[in-house]
Motif scaffolding. Structure first.
Motif, PDB file in Angstrom:
ATOM      1  N   HIS A   1      52.376  37.215  58.268  1.00  0.00           N
ATOM      2  CA  HIS A   1      52.020  37.702  59.604  1.00  0.00           C
ATOM      3  C   HIS A   1      51.254  39.008  59.478  1.00  0.00           C
ATOM      4  O   HIS A   1      51.196  39.613  58.415  1.00  0.00           O
ATOM      5  CB  HIS A   1      53.278  37.908  60.460  1.00  0.00           C
TER       6      HIS A   1
ATOM      7  N   ASP B   1      51.688  41.201  62.410  1.00  0.00           N
ATOM      8  CA  ASP B   1      52.187  41.715  63.679  1.00  0.00           C
ATOM      9  C   ASP B   1      52.432  43.216  63.629  1.00  0.00           C
ATOM     10  O   ASP B   1      52.813  43.767  62.594  1.00  0.00           O
ATOM     11  CB  ASP B   1      53.509  41.029  64.053  1.00  0.00           C
TER      12      ASP B   1
ATOM     13  N   GLN C   1      59.000  40.278  66.596  1.00  0.00           N
ATOM     14  CA  GLN C   1      57.684  39.678  66.429  1.00  0.00           C
ATOM     15  C   GLN C   1      57.227  38.956  67.689  1.00  0.00           C
ATOM     16  O   GLN C   1      56.039  38.993  68.021  1.00  0.00           O
ATOM     17  CB  GLN C   1      57.690  38.710  65.247  1.00  0.00           C
TER      18      GLN C   1
ATOM     19  N   ARG D   1      53.730  39.807  69.574  1.00  0.00           N
ATOM     20  CA  ARG D   1      52.694  38.802  69.832  1.00  0.00           C
ATOM     21  C   ARG D   1      52.372  38.702  71.324  1.00  0.00           C
ATOM     22  O   ARG D   1      51.216  38.528  71.706  1.00  0.00           O
ATOM     23  CB  ARG D   1      53.120  37.463  69.258  1.00  0.00           C
TER      24      ARG D   1
END
Length: 194
Positions: free
Chosen positions: A40, A42, A167, A171
């Motif tokens: 990821h 993030d 997360q 997002r």
């Protein structure tokens, strides 16, 4: 080699010494990845207790030198313009525009058992986040943060405490920020060939 014993003075109790804790090692391991979606990129978005309330969507901005508060949190904490101290240095928003702060306010931020005063610069501009905590907070608390592991770790009373990032919230904030961007006209013109 002989060791001599120093004479003792029985005149009263021994003076209190400050509590000494062993040096805490702040590190991350493979176990810290458990519960995160990998790979990821993030942002690290956490929940903090600010002004006595649990505040979600707080972005950890370790590249920033100032703690920022956005309108949703300002209104949610029922702050008034007269609660603010003057702050006149301009800031740059996420969309690259210059923003003049409304002022600055000092609030208590509780992280586990640690409580500290933090100066937030209040700006009246859109952000998907409620606040950004930055280097001043990180350094005062002794925080080590990892976007990769989506965790914040800090020493407290001889232990290492942690805050887990979210997360899904990170997002959601990214999508909100992208959706909020004004559409720019393309500077490149593409012609259709006939």
């Amino acid at each position: 080699m002989s060791v001599a014993q120093l004479p003792t003075d029985d005149s009263g109790p021994e003076p209190k010494r400050p509590k000494m804790y062993p040096h805490s090692v702040l590190s991350f391991s493979k176990e810290d990845r458990i519960g995160t979606i990998q790979p990821h990129d993030d942002a690290l978005v956490i929940t903090l207790q600010i002004g006595g309330y649990n505040v979600k969507k707080v972005m950890l901005g370790d590249g920033s030198g100032a703690e920022i508060m956005y309108p949703d949190l300002y209104k949610g904490l029922k702050l008034r313009p007269e609660d603010l101290k003057p702050y006149s240095s301009p800031l740059m928003s996420f969309d690259g525009k210059i923003v003049m702060p409304k002022g600055q306010i000092r609030l208590l931020v509780q992280t586990g058992p640690e409580i500290m005063e933090v100066d937030f610069i209040v700006v009246d501009t859109y952000s998907p986040y409620t606040a950004i905590v930055a280097r001043p907070w990180l350094h005062t608390l002794g925080v080590v943060a990892s976007t990769l592991y989506q965790k914040v770790k800090f020493p407290s009373e001889g232990r290492v405490l942690k805050i887990q990032g979210c997360q899904a919230t990170a997002r959601e904030c990214l999508v909100a920020a992208i959706s909020h961007r004004p559409r720019a006209d393309s500077s490149a013109c593409v012609e259709e060939s006939s």
